[in-house]
Design a protein around this motif. Structure first.
Motif, PDB file in Angstrom:
ATOM      1  N   PHE B 147     141.153  19.167  54.638  1.00 56.03           N
ATOM      2  CA  PHE B 147     139.740  19.593  55.428  1.00 56.03           C
ATOM      3  C   PHE B 147     139.991  19.910  56.923  1.00 56.03           C
ATOM      4  CE2 PHE B 147     137.004  19.866  52.317  1.00 56.03           C
ATOM      5  CZ  PHE B 147     136.767  18.902  51.383  1.00 56.03           C
ATOM      6  N   VAL B 148     139.703  21.149  57.275  1.00 53.55           N
ATOM      7  CA  VAL B 148     140.201  21.575  58.903  1.00 53.55           C
ATOM      8  C   VAL B 148     139.073  22.105  59.347  1.00 53.55           C
ATOM      9  CG1 VAL B 148     142.654  21.836  58.398  1.00 53.55           C
ATOM     10  CG2 VAL B 148     140.792  23.621  58.225  1.00 53.55           C
ATOM     11  N   GLU B 165     146.616  37.287  60.240  1.00 50.84           N
ATOM     12  CA  GLU B 165     146.105  38.479  59.883  1.00 50.84           C
ATOM     13  C   GLU B 165     144.613  38.382  59.198  1.00 50.84           C
ATOM     14  OE1 GLU B 165     149.220  40.949  58.000  1.00 50.84           O
ATOM     15  OE2 GLU B 165     147.833  41.232  56.334  1.00 50.84           O
ATOM     16  N   LYS B 166     144.579  37.110  58.541  1.00 48.91           N
ATOM     17  CA  LYS B 166     143.715  36.976  57.705  1.00 48.91           C
ATOM     18  C   LYS B 166     143.150  35.518  57.528  1.00 48.91           C
ATOM     19  CE  LYS B 166     143.794  40.375  54.267  1.00 48.91           C
ATOM     20  NZ  LYS B 166     143.766  41.921  55.238  1.00 48.91           N
ATOM     21  N   TYR B 167     142.092  35.281  57.075  1.00 49.12           N
ATOM     22  CA  TYR B 167     141.933  33.641  56.400  1.00 49.12           C
ATOM     23  C   TYR B 167     141.040  33.924  55.463  1.00 49.12           C
ATOM     24  CZ  TYR B 167     137.307  33.948  58.982  1.00 49.12           C
ATOM     25  OH  TYR B 167     136.082  34.408  59.334  1.00 49.12           O
ATOM     26  N   TYR B 168     141.031  32.639  54.636  1.00 47.36           N
ATOM     27  CA  TYR B 168     140.003  32.516  53.547  1.00 47.36           C
ATOM     28  C   TYR B 168     139.679  30.951  53.458  1.00 47.36           C
ATOM     29  CZ  TYR B 168     138.104  31.845  48.939  1.00 47.36           C
ATOM     30  OH  TYR B 168     137.033  31.528  48.116  1.00 47.36           O
ATOM     31  N   ARG B 169     138.353  30.700  53.491  1.00 37.63           N
ATOM     32  CA  ARG B 169     137.917  29.322  53.492  1.00 37.63           C
ATOM     33  C   ARG B 169     137.138  29.127  52.231  1.00 37.63           C
ATOM     34  NH1 ARG B 169     134.680  29.651  58.762  1.00 37.63           N
ATOM     35  NH2 ARG B 169     133.995  31.392  57.743  1.00 37.63           N
ATOM     36  N   PHE B 170     137.116  27.937  51.785  1.00 39.76           N
ATOM     37  CA  PHE B 170     135.946  27.477  50.665  1.00 39.76           C
ATOM     38  C   PHE B 170     136.051  26.054  50.665  1.00 39.76           C
ATOM     39  CE2 PHE B 170     138.381  25.707  47.245  1.00 39.76           C
ATOM     40  CZ  PHE B 170     139.586  25.605  47.616  1.00 39.76           C
ATOM     41  N   ARG B 171     134.726  25.630  49.834  1.00 39.92           N
ATOM     42  CA  ARG B 171     134.488  24.371  49.686  1.00 39.92           C
ATOM     43  C   ARG B 171     134.272  24.619  48.069  1.00 39.92           C
ATOM     44  NH1 ARG B 171     132.966  19.926  53.098  1.00 39.92           N
ATOM     45  NH2 ARG B 171     132.850  19.072  51.203  1.00 39.92           N
ATOM     46  N   ASP B 172     134.836  23.598  47.327  1.00 39.69           N
ATOM     47  CA  ASP B 172     134.761  23.633  45.824  1.00 39.69           C
ATOM     48  C   ASP B 172     133.425  22.918  45.576  1.00 39.69           C
ATOM     49  OD1 ASP B 172     136.285  20.566  44.865  1.00 39.69           O
ATOM     50  OD2 ASP B 172     135.540  21.090  46.708  1.00 39.69           O
ATOM     51  N   ARG B 173     132.827  23.355  44.331  1.00 38.25           N
ATOM     52  CA  ARG B 173     131.724  22.616  44.112  1.00 38.25           C
ATOM     53  C   ARG B 173     131.745  22.657  42.230  1.00 38.25           C
ATOM     54  NH1 ARG B 173     130.194  19.710  47.809  1.00 38.25           N
ATOM     55  NH2 ARG B 173     127.762  19.512  48.103  1.00 38.25           N
ATOM     56  N   GLY B 174     131.333  21.589  41.608  1.00 34.87           N
ATOM     57  CA  GLY B 174     131.204  21.733  40.194  1.00 34.87           C
ATOM     58  C   GLY B 174     129.685  22.197  40.043  1.00 34.87           C
ATOM     59  N   ASP B 292     130.058  28.191  60.239  1.00 40.82           N
ATOM     60  CA  ASP B 292     130.891  28.657  61.376  1.00 40.82           C
ATOM     61  C   ASP B 292     130.630  27.762  62.618  1.00 40.82           C
ATOM     62  OD1 ASP B 292     130.378  32.134  60.650  1.00 40.82           O
ATOM     63  OD2 ASP B 292     132.247  30.996  60.445  1.00 40.82           O
ATOM     64  N   GLU B 293     131.084  26.568  62.593  1.00 39.72           N
ATOM     65  CA  GLU B 293     130.923  25.375  63.379  1.00 39.72           C
ATOM     66  C   GLU B 293     132.123  24.796  63.504  1.00 39.72           C
ATOM     67  OE1 GLU B 293     126.195  24.658  63.271  1.00 39.72           O
ATOM     68  OE2 GLU B 293     127.644  23.122  62.915  1.00 39.72           O
ATOM     69  N   TRP B 294     132.234  24.216  64.547  1.00 38.17           N
ATOM     70  CA  TRP B 294     133.537  23.361  64.751  1.00 38.17           C
ATOM     71  C   TRP B 294     133.207  21.819  63.949  1.00 38.17           C
ATOM     72  CZ3 TRP B 294     137.836  24.786  66.138  1.00 38.17           C
ATOM     73  CH2 TRP B 294     138.060  25.936  67.139  1.00 38.17           C
ATOM     74  N   ASN B 295     132.065  21.558  63.790  1.00 37.89           N
ATOM     75  CA  ASN B 295     131.900  20.366  63.184  1.00 37.89           C
ATOM     76  C   ASN B 295     131.974  20.327  61.604  1.00 37.89           C
ATOM     77  OD1 ASN B 295     130.846  17.855  63.917  1.00 37.89           O
ATOM     78  ND2 ASN B 295     128.917  18.547  64.717  1.00 37.89           N
ATOM     79  N   THR B 296     132.135  21.445  61.189  1.00 37.61           N
ATOM     80  CA  THR B 296     131.872  21.384  59.636  1.00 37.61           C
ATOM     81  C   THR B 296     133.515  21.433  59.090  1.00 37.61           C
ATOM     82  OG1 THR B 296     130.207  23.009  59.728  1.00 37.61           O
ATOM     83  CG2 THR B 296     131.317  22.954  57.808  1.00 37.61           C
ATOM     84  N   SER B 297     133.836  20.994  58.045  1.00 39.45           N
ATOM     85  CA  SER B 297     135.275  20.748  57.766  1.00 39.45           C
ATOM     86  C   SER B 297     135.315  21.668  56.421  1.00 39.45           C
ATOM     87  CB  SER B 297     135.432  19.368  57.270  1.00 39.45           C
ATOM     88  OG  SER B 297     135.299  18.464  58.345  1.00 39.45           O
ATOM     89  N   ILE B 298     136.421  22.439  56.450  1.00 34.78           N
ATOM     90  CA  ILE B 298     136.313  23.228  55.064  1.00 34.78           C
ATOM     91  C   ILE B 298     138.071  23.367  54.866  1.00 34.78           C
ATOM     92  CG2 ILE B 298     136.716  25.398  56.602  1.00 34.78           C
ATOM     93  CD1 ILE B 298     134.400  26.479  54.820  1.00 34.78           C
ATOM     94  N   ILE B 299     138.373  23.919  53.675  1.00 35.58           N
ATOM     95  CA  ILE B 299     139.623  24.303  53.334  1.00 35.58           C
ATOM     96  C   ILE B 299     140.123  25.599  53.529  1.00 35.58           C
ATOM     97  CG2 ILE B 299     141.275  24.285  51.417  1.00 35.58           C
ATOM     98  CD1 ILE B 299     139.374  22.495  49.912  1.00 35.58           C
ATOM     99  N   THR B 300     141.259  25.654  54.473  1.00 33.69           N
ATOM    100  CA  THR B 300     141.347  27.052  55.010  1.00 33.69           C
ATOM    101  C   THR B 300     142.861  27.635  54.457  1.00 33.69           C
ATOM    102  OG1 THR B 300     139.917  26.648  57.061  1.00 33.69           O
ATOM    103  CG2 THR B 300     141.398  28.376  57.162  1.00 33.69           C
TER     104      THR B 300
END
Lengths: 108, 872, 131
Positions: B147-148, B165-174, B292-300
């Protein structure tokens, strides 16, 4: 008679080439076998055996003279090489050794 | 002449340089036949004779008699080779068995390894793809390392477009996805619209440019499309998604992608096997903050521009982090970039890489042993062959001839073994795939490169196996002088003995190691984990309504479940002890004291029934409160480790990081293993579900009885209580196997390897013994005449092998011990190495070998000595 | 037609009937080998012994069935005769069929030897060998 040596027919043809000296060619050998051994033999078999023996280095060949009987076509004359003679010697020795072991065969 | 057509026929097929003599001979014969048999018969004979010249010996004879020479030579070598092999059927069979077994195993393992190396290879431009990871400055962070901060990727691209060049971020959810009454629980990825472009997933239907940039849209895989619609072109159709916040929502399918390669580091990240993909707009439906916040953690994931070095990129990222992010985010972490190209291999402490290395080593050993067998048996059987070779006097170049003969024999053996192995692989690969828990493709799916490697491998094996025997046999002085023979014989015997000793050494090493590994892994599985995992059913597919209303609903559901006689107790929790246990970590300290100076504790949540369902042992106090008692807020349950560090008693008040209120300690539980036994037990704290405001699983403790029936009953109840949610369940002890999957695979592989090695070594010994006994036939006969008994003879023969084994085993013990201790030290909890783990395999191997040696020599030992002497 | 036959019969070159007779009597290489072995082994000539003898003397591994078939063929042609011999424990009480060479067989061997020696006589380089 062991597998490393020549087959029986090859040995026969080789012997005859040595025996027939200057006259050793296909038809002559075939005929010699038929008269001497009273055995049906096919001319092509003789030719193929001669070629094989030459490949193995036991015979050498060159073209000889033609005769009227052949419509002037020349014969391929074969001569036995030293290797061929060596092979015949070895095979003779093996055979003679075997015969020695059969008591009833003791005559010359 | 009328028979000119026959001649014309001859001239057609006969090679021109032979034509003259053949034609002449035929005519000569013809003329003579006329005199003998008359013209008609002569003509028939001419036809006959001519026809019989139509044969390979004539037709294929070309001017280049040298080549024909060589062909004849090869043909005779081949004949000799086949003859030799067939003659010594028994010994050829033994070496072939060993080689085939070895090569088949090598194929199975090799293809498995190749499969593992193929993971991630179909991601587009993978050498430029990286995963961002957080390294915490303190020992551990609050969250998993992948998580970053969510804004980092975007900031990188905006500020340094030449590097990124590019990025992709996601969170997983069942999530539960449904179409009418068909409900399925699936893993989803909620992420950016760059999903397609970044990784190059193949889009079957729909427009990738616009597929994930609107709310309430969904992208699915082909597999899911077929599951719901029986076809794949379903763009425009809609599926219902059960969201956590906004209930059931229709989502329009905007694209269908082809099924993705297994185990890849994007859709199968952390084994999640995601099949559906939602846009970032869906975050609001799922209790996820704004992305789109610094506070949020996400996989990138990041794609670097061509030519950019990862070190440079990482440094830049850290610069941006320090410059732009708020202090509390940036102060405790640094960012690293992990390349995706070897991510799969190196993740999880490099588990896969270690597995690959261990397996390769095992395979190498097995092949080595099989080749050793061949070398030994060749040498031993060569003594009888030399007699036959030694009689040759005619053609020169004997040494070279023998060399070529042996090399081609071993090559032929390798090729035959290789072919048999291919067949065996095709037959066995399904079974082995099951045993190892992986999938092994059929040979028909392998590409050209594989066949090329395989062929090379076979040739190398054949050459290696044949090299020593060829050189030894072709250069030995047996042909030249008998005296020379003695010296080389002794040296060779020593070499041969050395090889056998080496085989014993390897065999016992692998045996002991696999026994130890097996025991260690059983120890894992059976050890007292501190909780009772038997007969606990976990269901993960419950609706996540994380509100007061939802909690109440779950309470009611629990009471419904408890009406069944098969269910002992039910608990609602965030995770189970061995799976998905901790959502986060936090510092805890005594109330009033600075929280940063407290201990980092794994936080989890559960309810008061948890302790019953999982059989945890309460050391003090209660697990929140007794069942039936009313809910009391802000209570905490700690484990022994936490209690020891902080010196806590029941009733103490504690502050938890991120929480504004203090919590009261309600109880202390005995330590239990919630991580793999590689790690020491860390401090753990339980919050109550209602305080934590979230839950994910129901855990059911089933009463003894038929598991199948119990499951059925639970499912029935489930359908009544939660008609809109699928019933996805697992048993706790099965889950455990997944945690240790790699170790289990290793154990299975080493067990199989041990069996194979035993087969190879024992058959090798068998062959050698029978050869040496055959050679010493006369000697044995003489000994018997001089008064030796059967047991004397058996002793004589087995003594040699016993001696070898003792030396080999003695040598192996220290090496083995060192190796095993090293391996075991990687585990925080491991069993002790006891003497029997060495003694039992050694003794077993010793006894089996001696028995086999005796059995093989028995026949000769009891045979009539007169016969064996006479036969000479 | 009869003209043709007359020519044959009076032809000094070859006798057709004799031609045919002689062919039947010609022995193949393997047959000659087996027959010789029977001559060597005297009282002990049976299937296995012959296979071993051939292996020892000539270095050639023969198939036991091939040897048996050849022995039966030789017996048909009258070159060997056979009788059941003694049994031993090693054979589980089964008796052996012992072969002995007949006079006809000896005659055949002699004839083949003679033929071979005639051939060799023609080759001067072979004179010193084996005598």
């Amino acid at each position: 008679m062991a597998k490393e040596y020549l087959g029986e027919f090859e040995e026969l043809v080789l012997t005859l080439v040595a025996a027939l000296r200057e006259d050793a060619y296909g038809a002559a050998i075939a005929e010699e076998i038929e008269t001497r051994m009273k055995r049906e033999v096919n001319l092509s078999a003789v030719h193929v055996t001669l070629y094989r023996l030459e490949d193995k280095g036991f015979l050498k060949s060159s073209m000889g003279g033609g005769t009227n009987e052949r419509g002037g076509r020349r014969k391929r004359i074969y001569i036995i090489t030293n290797a061929g003679l060596a092979m015949l010697k070895v095979m003779k020795e093996a055979r003679v050794n075997l015969w020695k072991l059969v008591p009833q065969l003791k005559m010359g | 002449m009328e028979q000119s057509w026959i001649i014309r026929f001859l001239r057609w097929f006969c090679p021109p340089h032979l034509l003259e003599e053949i034609e002449g001979d035929l005519l000569q014969k013809f003329e003579r036949d006329i005199k003998l048999f008359g013209e008609r018969k002569a003509k028939r004979r001419l036809l006959c004779n001519t026809l019989r010249f139509f044969r390979p010996g004539i037709l294929l004879r070309n001017k280049f008699s040298i080549e024909h020479n060589r062909a004849t030579m090869y043909k005779s070598y081949f004949k000799i080779m086949m003859r030799n092999m067939l003659r010594q059927k028994f010994y050829s069979a033994i070496t072939m068995l060993g080689l085939t077994v070895g090569i088949t195993f090598a194929l199975l393992i090799g293809i498995f390894i190749w499969g593992e190396l193929q993971v991630n290879t179909d991601l587009k431009e993978i050498d430029r793809l990286y995963l961002m990871e957080t390294n915490y400055k303190t020992d551990e962070g609050n969250q998993p390392p992948f998580f970053v901060p969510a804004l980092l990727g975007q900031a990188a691209i905006e500020q340094y477009p030449t590097l990124f060049e590019k990025y992709y971020r996601f969170r997983d959810r069942g999530i539960t996805v449904s179409k009418d009454d068909h409900h399925v629980r699936l893993q989803s990825m909620i992420g950016d619209s760059t999903f397609f472009d970044m990784f190059g997933f193949r889009v079957l239907h729909g427009d990738p440019q616009n597929a994930l940039n609107k709310p309430n849209t969904i992208v699915i895989t082909e597999k899911i499309a077929r599951q719901f619609f029986d076809r794949s072109d379903v763009t425009g159709e809609s599926l219902t998604v059960n969201t956590e916040v906004n209930g059931l929502k229709e989502h329009v399918i905007t694209a269908v992608i082809a099924d993705v390669q297994e185990k890849n580091s994007v859709t199968d990240f952390m084994n999640s096997d995601a099949q559906v993909f939602l846009p970032q707009e869906s975050r609001v439906d799922f209790n996820l903050g704004f992305q789109d916040e610094w506070n949020t953690s996400i996989i990138t994931y990041l794609k670097l521009t061509e030519g950019t070095f990862p070190g440079e990129a990482a440094a830049t990222l850290n610069k941006i982090l320090q410059k732009d992010a708020p202090q509390d985010i940036s102060s405790d972490k640094t960012i690293v970039l992990n390349p995706l190209s070897n991510y799969y291999l190196l993740t999880n402490h490099g588990a896969v890489q270690k597995l690959i290395i261990s397996l390769s080593v095992i395979v190498a050993f097995i092949l080595l042993l099989a080749i050793t067998n061949f070398v030994n048996i060749s040498i031993a059987s060569s003594f009888s062959r030399l007699k036959e070779v030694g009689v040759r006097k005619v053609i020169g170049g004997v040494k070279r001839q023998v060399l070529i003969q042996f090399l081609s024999e071993s090559l032929l053996l390798a090729i035959v073994s290789g072919t048999l192995s291919l067949l065996l692989y095709e037959i066995l690969h399904h079974y082995f795939a099951e045993v190892l828990g992986v999938s092994l493709p059929s040979l028909l799916e392998m590409d050209l490169l594989f066949w090329w490697y395989f062929l090379m491998g076979i040739v190398v094996i054949g050459l290696l196996a044949g090299l020593y025997p060829s050189f030894y046999l072709s250069s030995t002085g047996t042909i030249e002088s008998l005296k020379g023979k003695f010296n080389s014989v002794r040296g060779t015997l020593r070499f041969s003995r050395g090889l056998v000793g080496f085989q014993f050494l390897v065999a016992v090493f692998i045996l002991v190691t696999s026994v130890v590994m097996s025991r260690q892994i059983s120890y894992f599985m059976e050890a007292d984990l501190g909780y009772d995992k038997s007969q606990v059913l976990i269901v993960s597919s419950l609706p996540r309504i994380w509100t007061e209303e939802g909690m109440n609903k779950m309470e009611i559901a629990k009471r419904e479940f408890l009406t069944s006689p098969r269910i002992n107790s039910v608990s609602l929790s965030w995770g189970s002890p061995n799976f998905n246990f901790e959502p986060y970590k936090a510092n805890i300290n005594h109330a009033g004291q600075p929280v940063e100076k407290g201990i980092l504790t794994s936080m989890s949540s559960a309810d008061e029934a948890y302790v019953d369902v999982y059989g945890l042992k309460l050391l003090d106090g209660k697990f929140f409160f007794d069942e039936g008692e009313p809910f009391q807020a802000n209570r905490l349950v700690l484990n022994e480790s936490a209690q020891k560090v902080l010196g806590i008693h029941v009733g103490d008040k504690l502050d938890i990081q991120f929480s504004d209120q203090p919590f009261t300690v309600a109880g202390i539980v005995k330590d239990f293993h919630f991580e793999s036994m590689h790690e020491k037990i860390k401090p753990v704290a339980f919050l109550h579900n209602r305080d934590f405001q979230a839950y994910r699983y129901f855990s059911f403790k089933l009463n003894p009885g038929s598991l199948e029936q119990s499951v059925q009953e639970v499912e029935q109840l489930w359908k009544d209580i939660f008609p809109n949610d699928p019933f996805v369940y697992a048993f706790t002890d099965d889950r455990l196997a997944i945690t240790y999957q790699t170790e289990l695979q290793l154990r299975k592989a080493t067990t199989v390897a041990s069996v194979l090695i035993l087969i190879i070594v024992l058959t090798g010994v068998l062959g050698l013994v029978s050869l040496s006994v055959a050679k010493r036939n006369k000697e044995i006969g003489i000994r018997k005449v001089l008064g030796a008994t059967v047991s004397n003879i058996l002793l004589l023969i087995s003594r040699e092998y016993a001696f070898l084994m003792i030396i080999a085993f003695a040598l192996s013990i220290p090496v083995n011990y060192f190796f095993i201790s090293q391996w075991l030290s990687g585990f925080a909890y491991h069993m002790e190495v006891s003497g029997w783990m060495f003694i039992v395999p050694i003794l077993a191997l010793f006894c089996i070998t001696i028995i086999m040696v005796c059995a093989q020599s028995f026949k000769t030992a009891i045979s009539d000595p007169v016969k064996s002497l006479k036969h000479e | 037609m009869s003209d043709f036959f007359n020519k044959l019969y009076t032809n000094p070159y070859i006798s057709l009937t004799k031609h045919i007779e002689m062919n039947k009597e010609y022995l193949g290489e393997f047959e000659e080998l087996v027959l010789t072995m029977v001559g060597i082994l005297q009282e002990e000539a049976y299937g296995n012994a012959i296979v071993n003898e051939i292996k020892d003397r000539v270095g050639r591994t023969c198939n036991l069935s091939a040897v048996h078939v050849t022995l039966y063929r030789l017996e048909d042609k009258g070159y060997v005769k056979s009788s059941m011999g003694g049994s031993t424990n090693a054979r589980g009480g089964r008796r052996k069929r012992i072969f002995t060479i007949t006079n006809a067989g000896l005659a055949m061997l002699k004839a083949m030897k003679e033929q071979q020696m005639q051939l060799w006589k023609l080759i001067p380089q072979l004179k010193i060998v084996g005598n």
